[in-house]
Write a protein that holds these residues in place. Structure first.
Motif: not given
Length: 326
Positions: A167-193
């Motif tokens: 039996t083949f089990v094909g996984i269909h997971n929802p796309p991953l998301r990241m909600a970042i609260v605070g558009a600070v300096h750390i968020a600038q590289p974090l959104v790209q990574m």
């Protein structure tokens, strides 16, 4: 969901528009393989194609088989090999083999079943497509499945499709998301990574000076209060939340919203002393201790990070660790 990921949706659309369609899925690999198990290719009756099962080295043969399958209505299990001598030409370090399942929509893959799969994906519901490749029995299943529930749950956690016996089990997971609260300096590289790691990032900050488009060109930025923004964004088991503002007026509403959801990760910036004060505020608000324990703080793996980019690396590493190892 990008066009490259919307393969079942496209196959259903082609079939319903009268173009006919077949779905090809990588079901097994050995050695070096350009595409992982679960990768899909949609083929129309007009020889149109979308997606990929091999990065180009066997697509032509798969399309030819798919067109034949659309004529006779029968599924196919195909196997292809790439020799060590030919591997470099298709971008591989060494040779390997892949097995590809080809299913004509309607004749082999029931339209109603494909429609249910597409609906589950649209609703961000994790689902498994289960097919017995000997008896050609098919169904959709989840972690509550009486036969394969535990296996499906583990495969969903690891994002790993594959065989269980015949039996083949094909996984269909929802796309991953990241909600970042605070558009600070750390968020600038974090959104790209985060995007490079397969997450769709969303920035949340009601402060115009911080959440300015000029600081985050091309990013999705919500300027509502964090709890309202997270409610609009949605929080589920494929969503990580990271708070970076250092301001309880902004972080705490986001934390309370996240702790009241199924998100798989919540990380909060701040020192051990800052987190102790955060815990005290949450306890005063009546948040149970087991929920508070879900918070990763100080945020990120302890790798001695100093710069914003290094801190972003530590955050993303901890998010992935939580996702993959539980």
């Amino acid at each position: 969901m990008g066009d490259h990921d919307a393969i079942p949706e496209l196959a259903l659309d082609w079939h319903q528009s009268g173009k006919k369609a077949a779905l090809a899925t990588v079901v097994e690999t050995w050695g070096s393989a350009p595409r992982p198990v679960g990768s899909q290719l949609a083929i129309s009756g007009e020889a149109g194609m979308a997606g990929s099962v091999s990065g180009g080295c066997v697509e032509g043969a798969v399309i030819a088989e798919a067109l034949e399958a659309l004529e006779d209505g029968k599924p196919r299990l195909l196997e292809f090999g790439v020799s060590d001598e030919d591997a470099f030409a298709v971008g591989l370090a060494c040779g390997g083999r892949i097995r590809v399942l080809v299913e004509p929509v309607g004749a082999a893959l029931p339209v109603a079943l494909l429609a249910d799969l597409v609906a589950a994906r649209a609703q961000r519901t994790a689902i498994a497509y289960v097919v017995d490749v000997v008896r050609w029995q098919r169904r959709l299943a989840g972690p509550d499945d009486p036969d394969l529930g535990a296996v499906i749950a583990e495969r969903m956690r690891s994002d790993k499709s594959g065989f269980e016996g015949e039996t083949f089990v094909g996984i269909h997971n929802p796309p991953l998301r990241m909600a970042i609260v605070g558009a600070v300096h750390i968020a600038q590289p974090l959104v790209q990574m985060a995007r490079l790691a397969g997450f769709a990032p969303t920035l949340i900050d009601p402060r115009p000076a911080f959440g300015a488009a000029e600081r985050f060109p091309g990013e999705t930025i919500l300027d509502d209060w964090p709890d309202a923004a997270l409610a609009a964004h949605g929080l589920d088991a494929r969503t990580a939340v990271v708070t970076l503002t250092h301001d309880p007026k902004l972080d705490d509403p986001a934390i309370l919203a996240a702790l009241d959801s199924d998100m798989f990760y919540l990380g909060c910036l701040g020192s051990t002393r800052t987190h102790a004060k955060r815990v005290a505020r949450l306890e005063s608000a009546g948040v149970p201790a087991d929920r508070i324990a879900r918070i990763h703080a100080p945020v990120g793996l302890n790798i001695g990070a100093k710069s914003p980019a290094e801190i972003a690396v530590s955050i993303l590493a901890e998010v992935i660790q939580r996702l993959r190892q539980g």
